[in-house]
Design a protein around this motif. Structure first.
Motif, mmCIF file in Angstrom:
data_model
loop_
_atom_site.group_PDB
_atom_site.id
_atom_site.type_symbol
_atom_site.label_atom_id
_atom_site.label_comp_id
_atom_site.label_asym_id
_atom_site.label_seq_id
_atom_site.Cartn_x
_atom_site.Cartn_y
_atom_site.Cartn_z
ATOM 1 N N ASP A 79 0.841 -1.192 0.000
ATOM 2 C CA ASP A 79 0.000 0.000 0.000
ATOM 3 C C ASP A 79 0.878 1.244 0.000
ATOM 4 O OD1 ASP A 79 -2.572 -1.005 -0.057
ATOM 5 O OD2 ASP A 79 -2.646 -1.289 2.114
ATOM 6 N N PRO A 80 0.581 2.184 -0.897
ATOM 7 C CA PRO A 80 1.367 3.418 -0.901
ATOM 8 C C PRO A 80 1.121 4.204 0.387
ATOM 9 C CG PRO A 80 -0.192 3.338 -2.741
ATOM 10 C CD PRO A 80 -0.425 2.141 -1.908
ATOM 11 N N PRO A 81 2.134 4.888 0.884
ATOM 12 C CA PRO A 81 1.951 5.659 2.113
ATOM 13 C C PRO A 81 1.055 6.867 1.883
ATOM 14 C CG PRO A 81 4.106 6.072 1.176
ATOM 15 C CD PRO A 81 3.471 4.989 0.352
ATOM 16 N N GLY A 82 0.220 7.161 2.855
ATOM 17 C CA GLY A 82 -0.586 8.372 2.823
ATOM 18 C C GLY A 82 -1.785 8.352 1.910
ATOM 19 N N ASN A 83 -2.098 7.212 1.289
ATOM 20 C CA ASN A 83 -3.261 7.213 0.412
ATOM 21 C C ASN A 83 -4.538 7.399 1.224
ATOM 22 O OD1 ASN A 83 -2.599 4.539 1.325
ATOM 23 N ND2 ASN A 83 -4.121 3.729 -0.070
ATOM 24 N N LEU A 84 -5.534 8.024 0.605
ATOM 25 C CA LEU A 84 -6.796 8.340 1.275
ATOM 26 C C LEU A 84 -7.792 7.193 1.213
ATOM 27 C CD1 LEU A 84 -7.098 11.974 -0.106
ATOM 28 C CD2 LEU A 84 -6.414 11.282 2.196
ATOM 29 N N VAL A 85 -7.548 6.253 0.324
ATOM 30 C CA VAL A 85 -8.427 5.098 0.156
ATOM 31 C C VAL A 85 -7.600 3.838 0.356
ATOM 32 C CG1 VAL A 85 -9.759 3.790 -1.539
ATOM 33 C CG2 VAL A 85 -10.006 6.273 -1.420
ATOM 34 N N LYS A 86 -8.051 2.984 1.251
ATOM 35 C CA LYS A 86 -7.410 1.684 1.469
ATOM 36 C C LYS A 86 -8.315 0.630 0.839
ATOM 37 C CE LYS A 86 -5.382 -1.255 4.991
ATOM 38 N NZ LYS A 86 -4.384 -1.732 4.089
ATOM 39 N N PRO A 87 -7.928 0.123 -0.354
ATOM 40 C CA PRO A 87 -8.774 -0.855 -1.031
ATOM 41 C C PRO A 87 -9.180 -2.003 -0.113
ATOM 42 C CG PRO A 87 -6.983 -0.186 -2.449
ATOM 43 C CD PRO A 87 -6.705 0.399 -1.092
ATOM 44 N N PHE A 88 -10.424 -2.420 -0.259
ATOM 45 C CA PHE A 88 -11.053 -3.501 0.496
ATOM 46 C C PHE A 88 -11.375 -3.116 1.938
ATOM 47 C CE2 PHE A 88 -8.458 -5.617 -2.799
ATOM 48 C CZ PHE A 88 -9.479 -6.218 -3.510
ATOM 49 N N SER A 89 -11.214 -1.845 2.310
ATOM 50 C CA SER A 89 -11.503 -1.454 3.689
ATOM 51 C C SER A 89 -11.985 -0.006 3.784
ATOM 52 C CB SER A 89 -10.265 -1.644 4.568
ATOM 53 O OG SER A 89 -10.571 -1.304 5.898
ATOM 54 N N ALA A 90 -13.256 0.188 3.525
ATOM 55 C CA ALA A 90 -13.816 1.542 3.651
ATOM 56 C C ALA A 90 -13.665 2.041 5.082
ATOM 57 C CB ALA A 90 -15.285 1.555 3.232
ATOM 58 N N ALA A 91 -13.879 1.172 6.046
ATOM 59 C CA ALA A 91 -13.844 1.574 7.460
ATOM 60 C C ALA A 91 -12.512 2.179 7.876
ATOM 61 C CB ALA A 91 -14.185 0.384 8.354
ATOM 62 N N THR A 92 -11.419 1.770 7.228
ATOM 63 C CA THR A 92 -10.113 2.320 7.584
ATOM 64 C C THR A 92 -9.601 3.338 6.573
ATOM 65 O OG1 THR A 92 -8.945 0.498 6.516
ATOM 66 C CG2 THR A 92 -9.466 0.238 8.862
ATOM 67 N N SER A 93 -10.428 3.685 5.603
ATOM 68 C CA SER A 93 -10.042 4.665 4.590
ATOM 69 C C SER A 93 -10.354 6.076 5.069
ATOM 70 C CB SER A 93 -10.785 4.408 3.282
ATOM 71 O OG SER A 93 -10.367 3.194 2.708
ATOM 72 N N ARG A 94 -9.349 6.925 4.998
ATOM 73 C CA ARG A 94 -9.500 8.317 5.442
ATOM 74 C C ARG A 94 -10.611 9.039 4.680
ATOM 75 N NH1 ARG A 94 -4.799 12.769 4.900
ATOM 76 N NH2 ARG A 94 -6.075 14.556 5.402
ATOM 77 N N MET A 95 -10.721 8.794 3.386
ATOM 78 C CA MET A 95 -11.765 9.444 2.585
ATOM 79 C C MET A 95 -13.153 9.100 3.138
ATOM 80 S SD MET A 95 -12.588 8.895 -1.425
ATOM 81 C CE MET A 95 -13.921 9.739 -2.243
ATOM 82 N N TYR A 96 -13.395 7.826 3.393
ATOM 83 C CA TYR A 96 -14.699 7.398 3.908
ATOM 84 C C TYR A 96 -14.971 8.013 5.280
ATOM 85 C CZ TYR A 96 -18.389 4.477 5.787
ATOM 86 O OH TYR A 96 -19.552 4.041 6.378
ATOM 87 N N ARG A 97 -13.973 8.020 6.145
ATOM 88 C CA ARG A 97 -14.161 8.592 7.482
ATOM 89 C C ARG A 97 -14.481 10.084 7.399
ATOM 90 N NH1 ARG A 97 -9.337 5.765 8.600
ATOM 91 N NH2 ARG A 97 -8.371 7.728 9.187
ATOM 92 N N GLN A 98 -13.898 10.774 6.424
ATOM 93 C CA GLN A 98 -14.217 12.186 6.234
ATOM 94 C C GLN A 98 -15.640 12.355 5.708
ATOM 95 O OE1 GLN A 98 -10.849 13.206 3.749
ATOM 96 N NE2 GLN A 98 -9.981 14.446 5.391
ATOM 97 N N LEU A 99 -16.055 11.496 4.803
ATOM 98 C CA LEU A 99 -17.402 11.604 4.233
ATOM 99 C C LEU A 99 -18.493 11.357 5.273
ATOM 100 C CD1 LEU A 99 -16.944 9.800 0.791
ATOM 101 C CD2 LEU A 99 -17.160 12.263 1.213
ATOM 102 N N ILE A 100 -18.234 10.479 6.232
ATOM 103 C CA ILE A 100 -19.261 10.198 7.246
ATOM 104 C C ILE A 100 -19.168 11.141 8.440
ATOM 105 C CG2 ILE A 100 -19.541 7.796 6.567
ATOM 106 C CD1 ILE A 100 -17.897 7.031 9.088
ATOM 107 N N GLY A 101 -18.160 12.014 8.427
ATOM 108 C CA GLY A 101 -18.039 13.006 9.501
ATOM 109 C C GLY A 101 -17.341 12.498 10.737
#
Length: 132
Positions: A79-101
């Motif tokens: 996994d590349p460092p600092g990516n906002l999306v962690k494939p196969f894991s929305a729960a640990t993806s920064r983008m998803y956590r930002q979208l849900i507040g």
């Protein structure tokens, strides 16, 4: 009366289409239907403003920024460092956590995305965040 009936029918059809299960969890669709209209506005992640250095206006460039991967390249084992999306894991993806507040820097800041759009993004991530 005919106009009122038409409006009711149109709103019913629109609500029916909003269900995330009825829409494809493909990057090309997510970028065009969610990212472009919601994230690339003048004051956010457009080519003009690129808030936090993030320009999401181009489909392939946005994919690389969010995932750390190049669209069309073979998957990497690392996994590349600092990516906002962690494939196969929305729960640990920064983008998803930002979208849900879940974080203090909620995205988009002016108005939250509808739950159906957040669910579609989460499904795309959970299915591997592939680029098509």
């Amino acid at each position: 009366m005919r106009t009122v009936s038409s409006l009711i029918l149109l709103s019913t059809l629109t609500v029916g289409c909003a269900d995330s299960a009825d829409r494809p969890a493909r990057w090309s669709y997510i970028h065009a239907a969610i990212i472009q209209p919601s994230c690339t506005t003048a004051g956010c992640h457009s080519g003009l403003s690129a808030t936090a250095g993030v320009n999401l206006s181009d489909r392939q460039g946005a994919y690389t920024i969010l995932t750390g991967r190049i669209c069309g390249a073979p998957p990497s084992e690392i996994d590349p460092p600092g990516n906002l999306v962690k494939p196969f894991s929305a729960a640990t993806s920064r983008m998803y956590r930002q979208l849900i507040g879940e974080t203090t820097d909620v995205m988009p800041p002016d108005m939250a995305l509808p739950d159906s759009e957040i669910e579609l993004v989460a499904r795309w991530i959970d299915e591997g965040a592939q680029c098509d």
